[in-house]
Design a protein around this motif. Structure first.
Motif, PDB file in Angstrom:
ATOM      1  N   LEU A   1      -4.361   0.802  -4.042  1.00  0.00           N
ATOM      2  CA  LEU A   1      -5.053   1.602  -5.053  1.00  0.00           C
ATOM      3  C   LEU A   1      -6.525   1.776  -4.712  1.00  0.00           C
ATOM      4  O   LEU A   1      -7.075   2.880  -4.832  1.00  0.00           O
ATOM      5  CB  LEU A   1      -4.905   0.947  -6.423  1.00  0.00           C
ATOM      6  CG  LEU A   1      -3.527   1.018  -7.072  1.00  0.00           C
ATOM      7  CD1 LEU A   1      -3.505   0.223  -8.367  1.00  0.00           C
ATOM      8  CD2 LEU A   1      -3.129   2.469  -7.328  1.00  0.00           C
ATOM      9  N   ALA A   2      -7.169   0.705  -4.269  1.00  0.00           N
ATOM     10  CA  ALA A   2      -8.601   0.770  -3.972  1.00  0.00           C
ATOM     11  C   ALA A   2      -8.888   1.732  -2.823  1.00  0.00           C
ATOM     12  O   ALA A   2      -9.781   2.592  -2.927  1.00  0.00           O
ATOM     13  CB  ALA A   2      -9.124  -0.625  -3.637  1.00  0.00           C
ATOM     14  N   THR A   3      -8.161   1.603  -1.738  1.00  0.00           N
ATOM     15  CA  THR A   3      -8.391   2.500  -0.592  1.00  0.00           C
ATOM     16  C   THR A   3      -8.031   3.939  -0.931  1.00  0.00           C
ATOM     17  O   THR A   3      -8.705   4.879  -0.498  1.00  0.00           O
ATOM     18  CB  THR A   3      -7.582   2.030   0.626  1.00  0.00           C
ATOM     19  OG1 THR A   3      -6.194   1.908   0.275  1.00  0.00           O
ATOM     20  CG2 THR A   3      -8.089   0.698   1.139  1.00  0.00           C
ATOM     21  N   GLY A   4      -6.981   4.120  -1.746  1.00  0.00           N
ATOM     22  CA  GLY A   4      -6.591   5.478  -2.143  1.00  0.00           C
ATOM     23  C   GLY A   4      -7.637   6.138  -3.015  1.00  0.00           C
ATOM     24  O   GLY A   4      -7.952   7.324  -2.844  1.00  0.00           O
TER      25      GLY A   4
ATOM     26  N   PHE B   1      -5.419   3.336   4.058  1.00  0.00           N
ATOM     27  CA  PHE B   1      -4.627   3.781   2.912  1.00  0.00           C
ATOM     28  C   PHE B   1      -3.226   4.257   3.296  1.00  0.00           C
ATOM     29  O   PHE B   1      -2.237   3.842   2.663  1.00  0.00           O
ATOM     30  CB  PHE B   1      -5.355   4.878   2.132  1.00  0.00           C
ATOM     31  CG  PHE B   1      -4.499   5.504   1.070  1.00  0.00           C
ATOM     32  CD1 PHE B   1      -4.114   4.781  -0.052  1.00  0.00           C
ATOM     33  CD2 PHE B   1      -4.038   6.813   1.211  1.00  0.00           C
ATOM     34  CE1 PHE B   1      -3.305   5.350  -1.021  1.00  0.00           C
ATOM     35  CE2 PHE B   1      -3.234   7.385   0.244  1.00  0.00           C
ATOM     36  CZ  PHE B   1      -2.864   6.661  -0.877  1.00  0.00           C
ATOM     37  N   PRO B   2      -3.051   5.118   4.301  1.00  0.00           N
ATOM     38  CA  PRO B   2      -1.678   5.550   4.636  1.00  0.00           C
ATOM     39  C   PRO B   2      -0.769   4.400   5.033  1.00  0.00           C
ATOM     40  O   PRO B   2       0.403   4.365   4.649  1.00  0.00           O
ATOM     41  CB  PRO B   2      -1.892   6.520   5.807  1.00  0.00           C
ATOM     42  CG  PRO B   2      -3.312   6.951   5.710  1.00  0.00           C
ATOM     43  CD  PRO B   2      -4.052   5.774   5.166  1.00  0.00           C
ATOM     44  N   VAL B   3      -1.320   3.445   5.792  1.00  0.00           N
ATOM     45  CA  VAL B   3      -0.516   2.296   6.224  1.00  0.00           C
ATOM     46  C   VAL B   3      -0.118   1.443   5.029  1.00  0.00           C
ATOM     47  O   VAL B   3       1.054   1.062   4.867  1.00  0.00           O
ATOM     48  CB  VAL B   3      -1.295   1.448   7.245  1.00  0.00           C
ATOM     49  CG1 VAL B   3      -0.490   0.220   7.641  1.00  0.00           C
ATOM     50  CG2 VAL B   3      -1.643   2.276   8.468  1.00  0.00           C
ATOM     51  N   LEU B   4      -1.088   1.134   4.167  1.00  0.00           N
ATOM     52  CA  LEU B   4      -0.812   0.316   2.992  1.00  0.00           C
ATOM     53  C   LEU B   4       0.173   1.004   2.053  1.00  0.00           C
ATOM     54  O   LEU B   4       1.067   0.350   1.479  1.00  0.00           O
ATOM     55  CB  LEU B   4      -2.107   0.011   2.245  1.00  0.00           C
ATOM     56  CG  LEU B   4      -3.098  -0.909   2.962  1.00  0.00           C
ATOM     57  CD1 LEU B   4      -4.434  -0.928   2.211  1.00  0.00           C
ATOM     58  CD2 LEU B   4      -2.539  -2.322   3.061  1.00  0.00           C
ATOM     59  N   ALA B   5       0.026   2.315   1.889  1.00  0.00           N
ATOM     60  CA  ALA B   5       0.924   3.053   0.994  1.00  0.00           C
ATOM     61  C   ALA B   5       2.363   3.015   1.507  1.00  0.00           C
ATOM     62  O   ALA B   5       3.306   2.816   0.727  1.00  0.00           O
ATOM     63  CB  ALA B   5       0.449   4.500   0.856  1.00  0.00           C
ATOM     64  N   VAL B   6       2.548   3.193   2.811  1.00  0.00           N
ATOM     65  CA  VAL B   6       3.901   3.147   3.386  1.00  0.00           C
ATOM     66  C   VAL B   6       4.511   1.762   3.216  1.00  0.00           C
ATOM     67  O   VAL B   6       5.674   1.619   2.821  1.00  0.00           O
ATOM     68  CB  VAL B   6       3.866   3.554   4.875  1.00  0.00           C
ATOM     69  CG1 VAL B   6       5.205   3.253   5.549  1.00  0.00           C
ATOM     70  CG2 VAL B   6       3.539   5.034   5.017  1.00  0.00           C
ATOM     71  N   VAL B   7       3.711   0.719   3.509  1.00  0.00           N
ATOM     72  CA  VAL B   7       4.206  -0.658   3.360  1.00  0.00           C
ATOM     73  C   VAL B   7       4.583  -0.936   1.913  1.00  0.00           C
ATOM     74  O   VAL B   7       5.637  -1.528   1.628  1.00  0.00           O
ATOM     75  CB  VAL B   7       3.146  -1.671   3.844  1.00  0.00           C
ATOM     76  CG1 VAL B   7       3.568  -3.097   3.492  1.00  0.00           C
ATOM     77  CG2 VAL B   7       2.942  -1.539   5.339  1.00  0.00           C
ATOM     78  N   LEU B   8       3.753  -0.506   0.973  1.00  0.00           N
ATOM     79  CA  LEU B   8       4.029  -0.733  -0.445  1.00  0.00           C
ATOM     80  C   LEU B   8       5.310  -0.037  -0.885  1.00  0.00           C
ATOM     81  O   LEU B   8       6.144  -0.626  -1.585  1.00  0.00           O
ATOM     82  CB  LEU B   8       2.851  -0.250  -1.288  1.00  0.00           C
ATOM     83  CG  LEU B   8       3.008  -0.391  -2.805  1.00  0.00           C
ATOM     84  CD1 LEU B   8       3.161  -1.855  -3.199  1.00  0.00           C
ATOM     85  CD2 LEU B   8       1.820   0.238  -3.527  1.00  0.00           C
ATOM     86  N   ILE B   9       5.502   1.201  -0.468  1.00  0.00           N
ATOM     87  CA  ILE B   9       6.694   1.952  -0.858  1.00  0.00           C
ATOM     88  C   ILE B   9       7.954   1.318  -0.269  1.00  0.00           C
ATOM     89  O   ILE B   9       8.953   1.113  -0.971  1.00  0.00           O
ATOM     90  CB  ILE B   9       6.564   3.421  -0.409  1.00  0.00           C
ATOM     91  CG1 ILE B   9       5.485   4.125  -1.240  1.00  0.00           C
ATOM     92  CG2 ILE B   9       7.901   4.155  -0.562  1.00  0.00           C
ATOM     93  CD1 ILE B   9       5.117   5.502  -0.739  1.00  0.00           C
TER      94      ILE B   9
END
Length: 265
Positions: free
Chosen positions: A13-16, A52-60
């Motif tokens: 959320l923070a990086t996004g 952000f893209p890396v973290l978002a993919v890992v989270l999903i």
């Protein structure tokens, strides 16, 4: 662990938010001020755009597809060994929100015999793994190393002529009896320690409430499960274990290549 899930959500959320705010407001202002000269992005924005893209993919993937877990105890031997790294199907029993575990899309329900990961009611910050033995409305009885489902005893047959041989951190189970337990429509192996007294508190009869499940470890004499703390609310389910993707036990020589890629049944 729950702390890792919280950290992953917060960082995503923070990086996004940093990336979005910069794109909507600050990037245009930098361009206007720069004129013919190129103005560098702030370091925090640069890191946010990269991570952000890396973290978002890992989270999903981790929240809605598959999540890795490590087996720390012997309670699911011989199905799962100490040092197994497993993958858990996160959508088998419905899609759930990170952290709160609140279900927002119904997909399926546990079947008898499923190996499930959950957060026990008395240890909500920990992830445990057991096998579903009782479904909502079932009457489960456990006496003299035998499981009864709705008054009918499950069938057992020994595997081989000798006792179980444990390896590495599971060597304490050497000498236990290896049995096949025949659940309706599904068979799996369990361990039984011979000559234990039948007066332990794991004996009894339980009626499974609606919306809850009765879970037990396959290593029946070394498992802290529903026999001791009650049935498992459906809301505490995390997913269905389906694959061993790695095994590491330093006391047994390191990587157990024979376990990699094994399905969990």
């Amino acid at each position: 662990m729950k702390w890792f899930e919280i950290a992953l959500v917060v960082l995503t959320l923070a990086t996004g938010i940093i990336w979005l705010l910069d794109r909507l407001f600050f990037a245009k202002r930098r361009a206007e001020r720069a004129g013919l000269l190129e103005e560098k992005e702030p370091v925090v924005v640069d890191y946010a755009k990269a991570f952000f893209p890396v973290l978002a993919v890992v989270l999903i993937l981790r929240s809605f597809v598959a999540e890795p877990f490590r087996i720390p105890s012997s309670s699911m031997m011989p199905t799962l060994l100490i040092g197994d790294f497993i993958l858990v199907n996160k959508f088998a029993y419905g899609l759930r929100l990170p952290i709160s575990n609140r279900k927002f899309i119904e997909i399926g329900e546990p079947s008898r015999g499923d190996v499930v990961v959950f957060r026990p009611p008395h240890q909500p910050d920990q992830d445990w793994i057991k096998r579903v033995v009782g479904l909502p409305g079932d009457v489960i009885e456990y006496r003299e190393n035998t499981v009864y489902v709705n008054g009918k005893a499950l069938e057992y047959r020994p595997v081989g002529n000798g006792g179980y041989v444990g390896k590495g951190r599971g060597r304490e189970m050497t000498g236990a009896q290896l049995l096949v337990e025949a659940m309706p429509g599904r068979e799996h192996q369990v361990l039984e320690i011979p000559n234990l007294p039948f007066s332990d508190p794991g004996q009894g009869e339980w009626t499974v409430p609606e919306g809850e499940y009765f879970v037990m470890g396959d290593n029946r004499d070394r498992s802290d499960d529903s026999r001791f703390w009650g049935s498992l609310p459906e809301s505490q389910l995390r997913g269905k274990a389906f694959l061993v993707w790695m095994h590491w036990d330093g006391s047994a020589g390191g990587v157990g290549f024979d376990r990699i890629g094994g399905s969990i049944r």
